[in-house]
Design an enzyme around this catalytic site. Structure first.
Site, short mmCIF file in Angstrom:
data_model
loop_
_atom_site.label_atom_id
_atom_site.label_comp_id
_atom_site.label_asym_id
_atom_site.label_seq_id
_atom_site.Cartn_x
_atom_site.Cartn_y
_atom_site.Cartn_z
N ARG A 1 1.11 6.64 1.73
CA ARG A 1 0.75 7.14 3.06
C ARG A 1 1.99 7.28 3.92
O ARG A 1 2.81 6.37 4.01
CB ARG A 1 -0.22 6.16 3.72
CG ARG A 1 -1.63 6.67 3.75
CD ARG A 1 -2.57 5.65 4.30
NE ARG A 1 -2.31 5.32 5.71
CZ ARG A 1 -3.17 4.65 6.46
NH1 ARG A 1 -4.31 4.23 5.96
NH2 ARG A 1 -2.88 4.39 7.71
N ARG B 1 0.84 -1.20 0.00
CA ARG B 1 0.00 0.00 0.00
C ARG B 1 0.87 1.26 0.00
O ARG B 1 0.52 2.27 -0.60
CB ARG B 1 -0.92 0.00 1.23
CG ARG B 1 -1.89 1.17 1.23
CD ARG B 1 -2.94 1.03 2.30
NE ARG B 1 -2.42 1.35 3.62
CZ ARG B 1 -3.11 1.21 4.74
NH1 ARG B 1 -4.33 0.71 4.73
NH2 ARG B 1 -2.59 1.53 5.90
N1 UDP Z 1 -5.67 7.12 14.26
C1 UDP Z 1 -5.97 7.34 15.58
N2 UDP Z 1 -7.26 7.22 15.99
C2 UDP Z 1 -8.27 6.87 15.15
C3 UDP Z 1 -7.97 6.64 13.79
C4 UDP Z 1 -6.65 6.76 13.38
O1 UDP Z 1 -5.10 7.65 16.38
O2 UDP Z 1 -9.43 6.80 15.58
C5 UDP Z 1 -4.30 7.28 13.78
C6 UDP Z 1 -3.32 6.26 14.26
O3 UDP Z 1 -2.08 6.89 14.33
C7 UDP Z 1 -3.33 5.24 13.12
C8 UDP Z 1 -3.47 6.13 11.90
O4 UDP Z 1 -4.30 7.22 12.36
O5 UDP Z 1 -2.14 4.47 13.09
C9 UDP Z 1 -4.08 5.48 10.68
O6 UDP Z 1 -5.38 5.02 11.00
P1 UDP Z 1 -6.19 4.10 9.98
O7 UDP Z 1 -7.39 3.58 10.72
O8 UDP Z 1 -6.46 4.80 8.73
O9 UDP Z 1 -5.15 2.99 9.65
P2 UDP Z 1 -5.24 1.44 9.72
O10 UDP Z 1 -5.11 1.06 11.16
O11 UDP Z 1 -6.56 1.08 9.11
O12 UDP Z 1 -4.08 1.00 8.89
MG MG Z 2 -7.84 2.12 7.56
#
Ligand code: UDP
Ligand code: MG
Length: 191
Positions: free
Chosen positions: A133, A127
């Site tokens: 990202r 990704r």
């Molecule tokens: N994040 C957070 N709280 C949330 C959502 C996201 O702190 O409610 C932060 C956290 O640093 C996380 C990043 O945003 O690692 C990416 O979140 P996302 O859910 O997009 O990533 P995923 O876990 O799905 O890869």
């Molecule tokens: Mg996500």
């Protein structure tokens, strides 16, 4: 229909959340997407959370909870919602439980997407190439996995104890996982 989708970074939450939300006619709400939108647009929220997210840490509970509460008040959440990536901490779980019970509401299902750790890292690195990202680099991925295992994975027990958890194997093609998930969630909500 009120739903959550949970899983480690790279488990496929975002992809499957969109499909599941469409299946039930509710909005998919990703706190991660809300943060990324704010970072991109350099809003005050974005400036506040950028360094935290780039380091793979969690945004403070009060900040995240305020955003979720405001989003759930939007009229499109009248028929329900699917939260992707929230709650991530026990504090957020209690916040959501209280928020819903004050409104006489509850969760219909909590989908837990399982993918083995090695496959997760491969997906995230791929990704990184496709989407660029900032938090999809080897160091931050490792930290996000640790934070997930320490703070978020234990939340599954809470929902399991409540009888809300729907375990779904997240390995396979996007279509395979989607059909498996629809069948499991449909069966859970019908029971
Ligand atoms: N994040 C957070 N709280 C949330 C959502 C996201 O702190 O409610 C932060 C956290 O640093 C996380 C990043 O945003 O690692 C990416 O979140 P996302 O859910 O997009 O990533 P995923 O876990 O799905 O890869
Ligand atoms: Mg996500």
């Amino acid at each position: 229909m009120r739903l959550l989708i949970m899983g480690a970074p790279g488990a496929g939450k975002g992809t499957q959340a969109t499909a599941l939300a469409e299946h039930y006619g509710v909005p998919a709400i990703s706190t991660g997407d809300i943060f990324r939108f704010n970072i991109k647009n350099e809003t005050s929220l974005g400036l506040k959370v950028k360094a935290i997210i780039d380091a793979g840490e969690y945004v403070p509970d009060d900040v995240t909870e305020e955003i979720v509460a405001a989003r759930l008040e939007e009229p499109d959440c009248e028929p329900g919602f699917l939260l992707d990536g929230f709650p991530r901490t026990m504090h957020q779980v209690h916040f959501l439980d209280r928020y819903l019970s004050e409104r006489g509401q509850g969760l219909d299902a909590v989908v837990s997407l399982h993918v083995d750790p090695e496959a997760l890292v491969q997906r995230l690195l791929k990704r990184a190439e496709l989407e660029g990202r900032a938090d999809d680099n080897a160091d931050t991925i490792r930290r996000r996995m640790e934070v997930y295992a320490g703070q978020t994975a234990p939340l599954l027990f809470h929902y399991e104890n409540k009888g809300s958890l729907v375990d779904v194997d997240g390995t396979g093609t996007v279509d395979e996982v989607r059909e498996r998930m629809f069948a499991a969630v449909d069966a859970h909500v019908a029971s």
